[in-house]
Enzyme design. Structure first.
Site, PDB file in Angstrom:
ATOM      1  N   ASP A 150      -1.682   6.186 -13.970  1.00 51.85           N
ATOM      2  CA  ASP A 150      -2.308   5.122 -13.105  1.00 51.85           C
ATOM      3  C   ASP A 150      -2.429   3.899 -13.784  1.00 51.85           C
ATOM      4  O   ASP A 150      -2.783   3.932 -15.037  1.00 51.85           O
ATOM      5  CB  ASP A 150      -3.706   5.904 -13.039  1.00 51.85           C
ATOM      6  CG  ASP A 150      -4.729   5.229 -12.329  1.00 51.85           C
ATOM      7  OD1 ASP A 150      -4.876   5.402 -11.047  1.00 51.85           O
ATOM      8  OD2 ASP A 150      -5.529   4.264 -12.793  1.00 51.85           O
ATOM      9  N   ASN A 206      -5.654  -7.397  -8.409  1.00 48.66           N
ATOM     10  CA  ASN A 206      -5.809  -7.771  -6.808  1.00 48.66           C
ATOM     11  C   ASN A 206      -7.221  -8.876  -6.680  1.00 48.66           C
ATOM     12  O   ASN A 206      -6.841 -10.070  -6.114  1.00 48.66           O
ATOM     13  CB  ASN A 206      -6.111  -6.761  -6.169  1.00 48.66           C
ATOM     14  CG  ASN A 206      -4.905  -5.890  -5.642  1.00 48.66           C
ATOM     15  OD1 ASN A 206      -3.762  -6.395  -5.748  1.00 48.66           O
ATOM     16  ND2 ASN A 206      -4.842  -4.705  -5.445  1.00 48.66           N
ATOM     17  N   HIS A 209      -3.487  -9.986  -3.719  1.00 46.86           N
ATOM     18  CA  HIS A 209      -2.771  -8.777  -3.364  1.00 46.86           C
ATOM     19  C   HIS A 209      -1.095  -9.152  -3.338  1.00 46.86           C
ATOM     20  O   HIS A 209      -0.296  -8.196  -3.620  1.00 46.86           O
ATOM     21  CB  HIS A 209      -3.029  -8.358  -1.862  1.00 46.86           C
ATOM     22  CG  HIS A 209      -4.515  -7.709  -1.855  1.00 46.86           C
ATOM     23  ND1 HIS A 209      -4.717  -6.221  -2.278  1.00 46.86           N
ATOM     24  CD2 HIS A 209      -5.751  -8.086  -1.530  1.00 46.86           C
ATOM     25  CE1 HIS A 209      -6.013  -6.134  -2.018  1.00 46.86           C
ATOM     26  NE2 HIS A 209      -6.674  -7.203  -1.614  1.00 46.86           N
ATOM     27  N   ASP A 248       1.059  -6.651  -5.808  1.00 51.19           N
ATOM     28  CA  ASP A 248       2.338  -5.962  -5.041  1.00 51.19           C
ATOM     29  C   ASP A 248       3.291  -6.228  -5.822  1.00 51.19           C
ATOM     30  O   ASP A 248       4.303  -5.147  -6.175  1.00 51.19           O
ATOM     31  CB  ASP A 248       2.640  -6.678  -3.534  1.00 51.19           C
ATOM     32  CG  ASP A 248       1.582  -6.195  -2.484  1.00 51.19           C
ATOM     33  OD1 ASP A 248       0.704  -5.128  -2.786  1.00 51.19           O
ATOM     34  OD2 ASP A 248       1.760  -6.406  -1.223  1.00 51.19           O
ATOM     35  N   GLU A 254      -2.514   2.492  -6.884  1.00 55.22           N
ATOM     36  CA  GLU A 254      -1.861   1.974  -8.190  1.00 55.22           C
ATOM     37  C   GLU A 254      -1.492   3.226  -8.904  1.00 55.22           C
ATOM     38  O   GLU A 254      -1.018   3.174 -10.274  1.00 55.22           O
ATOM     39  CB  GLU A 254      -2.665   1.030  -8.853  1.00 55.22           C
ATOM     40  CG  GLU A 254      -3.887   1.900  -9.501  1.00 55.22           C
ATOM     41  CD  GLU A 254      -5.263   1.915  -8.561  1.00 55.22           C
ATOM     42  OE1 GLU A 254      -6.267   1.959  -8.821  1.00 55.22           O
ATOM     43  OE2 GLU A 254      -4.746   1.713  -7.211  1.00 55.22           O
TER      44      GLU A 254
END
Length: 309
Positions: free
Chosen positions: A182, A190, A195, A199, A225
């Protein structure tokens, strides 16, 4: 709803039905090698099975000692090989309507004659459409099992592989380990950078994970994530070492260039080695519990279940 007009029966329908039945019987019983090849290829969309059929039918006309087919389908290397090679080779580039569908090689100890090379081309011409369809089928399957953002396998692929590996582990008493990874505080990336940058971080993280692992290991986008890593033939201590390499690799990613300012990520890892008789759901739950413990303990660390710590 579109209206379809009724169709009148032709006056010679019984004769046509009888002719169709006879044609079907002839198709099924024909000794013609190309008809038999087409009939057998039409029964499967498995590229491996199709190539086996092609090799079997072709060897009856043009003897050879080895056949190899290779192609990259949906970024995955597909290789089919049968027999042992010889010094003489006939190689073909398989294409249809401008699209490449792989390379085929035949090997044997003696040279192929011109007549034999022509016969091979006839076989390839008869097989190319089924081979194209099988390649497209594989590509569609891979699309359904691939995360579109990162290009690594998705949660559906993980579920399928967990079931398969649990079966193998129980059957052969083998060690297989699972790591859940994680990205710590990813929401802040973000929120701060947007975003699109988030990404990019996910793509670079997936690529970094892949580079860190062995060819036999597999990385999945588990969701958001979170990533999952399957480690075949790996016990808990070695899985923990792999998780630590993953943490260090992710922390060293060159993310600054994405935003023109300092940017780094850390990761928390949960490790679980498959236990005898354990279901995929139980195995996944233990890895998730180990990940939860790593996050609760302050993140940027690895925990192993059942020996949490």
């Amino acid at each position: 709803m579109k209206h379809i007009s009724s169709m009148t029966r032709p006056g010679n329908q019984p004769q046509k039905l009888a002719a169709l039945k006879q044609a079907w019987q002839e198709w099924n019983n024909s000794p013609d090698v190309l008809i038999r090849l087409a009939r057998r290829l039409a029964t499967t969309l498995s590229l491996e099975d199709q190539l086996g059929v092609l090799a079997e039918e072709m060897a009856d006309i043009v003897p050879f000692e080895a056949m190899m087919y290779r192609h990259t389908i949906a970024r995955q290397e597909f290789v089919f090989r049968t027999g042992m090679g010889g010094p003489h080779r006939a190689e073909y580039r398989l294409s249809l309507e401008g699209e490449l569908y792989g390379y085929l090689e035949l090997h044997r100890r003696t040279r192929f004659s011109e007549e034999e090379l022509e016969a091979i081309e006839v076989f390839i011409g008869a097989a190319i459409c089924p081979i194209r369809n099988a390649c497209r089928f594989i590509a569609l399957e891979q699309m359904a099992l691939t995360d579109t953002l990162t290009g690594v396998p998705n949660r559906r692929a993980l579920d399928e592989d967990l079931g398969r590996i649990c079966h193998l582990a129980n059957r052969h008493n083998e060690n297989h380990s699972l790591i859940l990874v994680d990205l710590d505080h990813f929401k802040a990336v973000n929120d701060t950078h947007g975003h699109l940058i988030g990404d990019q971080v996910l793509r670079m993280s997936a690529a970094g994970l892949t580079r860190t692992l062995r060819n036999s290991d597999r990385v999945y986008r588990f969701g958001g994530e979170e990533f999952a890593v399957l480690l075949p033939h790996t016990d808990a201590p070695h899985a923990r070492e792999a998780a630590e390499r993953i943490r260090l690799a992710l922390a060293s990613l060159a993310l600054d260039r994405l935003v023109g300012a300092p940017l780094c990520i850390t990761a928390s890892c949960g490790v679980a080695t498959h236990l005898a008789g354990e279901s995929p759901e139980q195995w996944l739950a233990r890895a998730d519990e180990a990940l939860y413990r790593a996050k609760q303990a302050g993140r940027n660390q690895t925990r192993v279940f059942p020996a949490i710590g």
